[in-house]
Design a protein around this motif. Structure first.
Motif, mmCIF file in Angstrom:
data_model
loop_
_atom_site.group_PDB
_atom_site.id
_atom_site.type_symbol
_atom_site.label_atom_id
_atom_site.label_comp_id
_atom_site.label_asym_id
_atom_site.label_seq_id
_atom_site.Cartn_x
_atom_site.Cartn_y
_atom_site.Cartn_z
ATOM 1 N N ALA A 7 1.111 -1.115 -0.033
ATOM 2 C CA ALA A 7 0.140 -0.030 0.110
ATOM 3 C C ALA A 7 0.881 1.099 0.047
ATOM 4 C CB ALA A 7 -0.681 -0.033 1.396
ATOM 5 N N SER A 44 -5.468 4.046 1.597
ATOM 6 C CA SER A 44 -5.277 4.876 2.788
ATOM 7 C C SER A 44 -3.933 5.568 3.301
ATOM 8 C CB SER A 44 -5.753 3.863 4.111
ATOM 9 O OG SER A 44 -7.181 3.351 3.883
ATOM 10 N N THR A 45 -3.128 4.423 2.868
ATOM 11 C CA THR A 45 -1.570 4.671 3.175
ATOM 12 C C THR A 45 -1.121 6.074 2.393
ATOM 13 O OG1 THR A 45 -1.367 2.358 3.595
ATOM 14 C CG2 THR A 45 0.554 3.670 3.489
ATOM 15 N N TYR A 133 -12.753 -2.723 -1.835
ATOM 16 C CA TYR A 133 -11.862 -2.517 -0.580
ATOM 17 C C TYR A 133 -12.661 -2.249 0.679
ATOM 18 C CZ TYR A 133 -8.418 0.283 2.156
ATOM 19 O OH TYR A 133 -7.613 1.234 3.221
ATOM 20 N N LYS A 161 -10.117 -6.646 -1.029
ATOM 21 C CA LYS A 161 -9.050 -6.545 -0.012
ATOM 22 C C LYS A 161 -9.941 -6.418 1.259
ATOM 23 C CE LYS A 161 -6.692 -2.450 1.078
ATOM 24 N NZ LYS A 161 -6.211 -2.893 2.804
ATOM 25 N N THR A 163 -9.712 -6.002 4.976
ATOM 26 C CA THR A 163 -9.074 -5.531 6.022
ATOM 27 C C THR A 163 -9.711 -5.415 7.580
ATOM 28 O OG1 THR A 163 -8.004 -4.004 4.395
ATOM 29 C CG2 THR A 163 -7.601 -3.577 6.695
ATOM 30 N N GLY A 185 -5.504 -7.578 4.580
ATOM 31 C CA GLY A 185 -5.136 -6.160 4.765
ATOM 32 C C GLY A 185 -4.505 -5.764 5.884
ATOM 33 N N ASP A 187 -1.413 -6.218 8.302
ATOM 34 C CA ASP A 187 -0.011 -6.902 8.031
ATOM 35 C C ASP A 187 0.267 -7.770 9.472
ATOM 36 O OD1 ASP A 187 -0.574 -5.066 6.349
ATOM 37 O OD2 ASP A 187 1.202 -3.736 6.844
ATOM 38 N N GLU A 188 -0.242 -7.188 10.638
ATOM 39 C CA GLU A 188 0.050 -7.894 11.858
ATOM 40 C C GLU A 188 -0.563 -9.203 11.848
ATOM 41 O OE1 GLU A 188 -1.361 -5.086 11.077
ATOM 42 O OE2 GLU A 188 -2.257 -4.339 12.882
ATOM 43 N N GLY A 203 -0.482 -4.139 2.057
ATOM 44 C CA GLY A 203 -0.311 -3.550 3.476
ATOM 45 C C GLY A 203 0.802 -2.354 3.429
ATOM 46 N N SER A 204 0.397 -1.433 4.428
ATOM 47 C CA SER A 204 1.400 -0.347 4.633
ATOM 48 C C SER A 204 2.771 -0.672 5.139
ATOM 49 C CB SER A 204 0.690 0.699 5.610
ATOM 50 O OG SER A 204 0.742 0.043 6.970
ATOM 51 N N TYR A 248 1.883 6.234 9.959
ATOM 52 C CA TYR A 248 2.645 6.534 8.565
ATOM 53 C C TYR A 248 3.532 7.537 8.866
ATOM 54 C CZ TYR A 248 -2.014 5.175 6.901
ATOM 55 O OH TYR A 248 -3.236 4.451 6.942
HETATM 56 C C1 HMN Z 1 -4.381 1.091 2.096
HETATM 57 O O1 HMN Z 1 -5.467 1.267 1.629
HETATM 58 O O2 HMN Z 1 -3.379 1.982 2.128
HETATM 59 C C2 HMN Z 1 -3.766 0.025 2.920
HETATM 60 O O3 HMN Z 1 -4.103 -1.242 2.256
HETATM 61 C C3 HMN Z 1 -4.472 -0.148 4.068
HETATM 62 C C4 HMN Z 1 -3.810 -1.368 5.065
HETATM 63 O O4 HMN Z 1 -4.904 -2.312 5.170
HETATM 64 C C5 HMN Z 1 -3.392 -0.736 6.373
HETATM 65 N N1 HMN Z 1 -4.361 -0.307 6.948
HETATM 66 C C6 HMN Z 1 -4.519 1.047 7.464
HETATM 67 O O5 HMN Z 1 -3.254 1.845 7.329
HETATM 68 C C7 HMN Z 1 -5.766 1.543 7.970
HETATM 69 C C8 HMN Z 1 -2.799 -2.007 7.011
HETATM 70 O O6 HMN Z 1 -1.226 -2.146 6.295
HETATM 71 C C9 HMN Z 1 -2.092 -1.164 8.441
HETATM 72 O O7 HMN Z 1 -1.583 -0.169 8.481
HETATM 73 C C10 HMN Z 1 -0.966 -2.238 9.015
HETATM 74 O O8 HMN Z 1 -1.570 -3.524 9.142
HETATM 75 C C11 HMN Z 1 -0.962 -1.732 10.369
HETATM 76 O O9 HMN Z 1 -1.865 -1.754 11.471
#
Ligand code: HMN
Length: 288
Positions: A7, A44-45, A133, A161, A163, A185, A187-188, A203-204, A248
């Motif tokens: 992401a 979102s990222t 999404y 996707k 999440t 979605g 990552d953890e 994932g971000s 971020y």
């Molecule tokens: C996006 O749309 O940018 C990502 O795909 C979102 C992604 O699911 C992230 N969710 C958010 O940032 C809200 C995750 O990678 C998340 O940042 C990570 O699991 C840490 O919690």
């Protein structure tokens, strides 16, 4: 379209303008160093919900120009302004993005009939494959298995996707739609999602932890769960530290430590303290 998709972050200067060179460096880092399979652009990222239509278009152009056909590209074009979603969908389809994705419409508590109409309007107007999404924690939109099924019944809605921490629904989706693409979605939670046979993850934290994400995903596919769990634990040590320090902003500071000019976040996101910047540097040194 399977595998590990970052992401993508966008680099902004302190005034909130796109830093084109910085964005190109983020793309290169993901392709050349992390060796991810694809990029999910303006999610979102990417701080998508904080920028203008023109900025979104510019980011789509720069990323395509830099990435070319080296990796798969998914464009997140969803918007509460459905005309904007369609306009962006057409724009990225001209640019030859591999698929579009749209966040479920949020804020006004739309019912499912309205959500379905939103996706149908976009796919009827835009000649590209669509990935739903779904991110209930941020949108408040929770869809049932049957509702996902109604959307996935369209040939051009090729995946989701997903999440959410609902592994029961994820398993039911996988079982019901073996031919659709399901990306996790969070990552953890990549390992438990991978055990359920997802097709990939978006994932971000892959911006700074892409190699470990791939290892978790591939080891799980090979049934090597103990080894995968070891890497998920290290990953979660990193993710906990990132979340505690500012999601971020910390990822951007970690990238900067590695010479990638990831810039700043857009307001109303704040800049983090010097202490937190130093913490991000430590994390980059330890984990990247
Ligand atoms: C996006 O749309 O940018 C990502 O795909 C979102 C992604 O699911 C992230 N969710 C958010 O940032 C809200 C995750 O990678 C998340 O940042 C990570 O699991 C840490 O919690």
């Amino acid at each position: 379209m399977k595998g590990i998709f970052t992401a993508l972050m966008c680099s902004f200067d302190e005034q909130g303008n796109i830093n084109e060179q910085g964005l190109r460096e983020i793309v290169r880092h993901n392709i050349d160093q992390s060796k991810v399979d694809g990029l999910y652009v303006n999610g979102s990222t990417g701080e998508n919900f904080l920028i203008t239509t023109e900025m979104k278009k510019r980011i789509f152009e720069i990323v395509k120009d830099e990435a070319g056909d080296q990796v798969k590209l998914i464009a997140q074009i969803g918007s509460l302004n459905i005309d904007e979603a369609v306009e962006l969908g057409k724009f990225v389809t001209e640019l030859k993005y591999d698929a579009i994705s749209a966040v479920t419409p949020f804020y006004y508590k739309f019912d499912f009939e309205e959500i379905k109409d939103y996706y149908e309007t976009i796919i009827n107007e835009v000649n590209n494959d669509m990935i739903i999404y779904s991110i209930p924690a941020l949108t408040g939109v929770n869809m049932s298995l049957d509702q996902f099924g109604e959307l996935l019944a369209h040939d051009r809605i090729i995946g989701v996707k997903f999440t959410a921490p609902d592994f029961y629904l994820l398993e039911r989706l996988r079982h019901a739609f073996p031919d659709k693409l399901i990306y996790s979605g969070f990552d953890e939670m990549l390992l438990p999602a991978s055990v359920l046979n997802i097709d990939g993850a978006i994932g971000s934290t892959f911006n700074v932890n892409g190699k470990r994400a791939r290892e978790i995903f591939e080891l799980a596919q090979q049934g090597k769960i103990t080894e995968a769990l070891e890497i998920q634990r290290t990953t979660n040590d990193l993710i906990s530290a990132i979340l505690a320090n500012g999601l971020y902003q910390t990822i951007k500071e970690m990238l900067k430590t590695k010479g990638v000019d990831a810039g700043y976040c857009r307001k109303p996101m704040k800049q983090i303290s010097a202490e937190k910047v130093a913490r991000a540097k430590e994390l980059a040194e330890k984990y990247m």
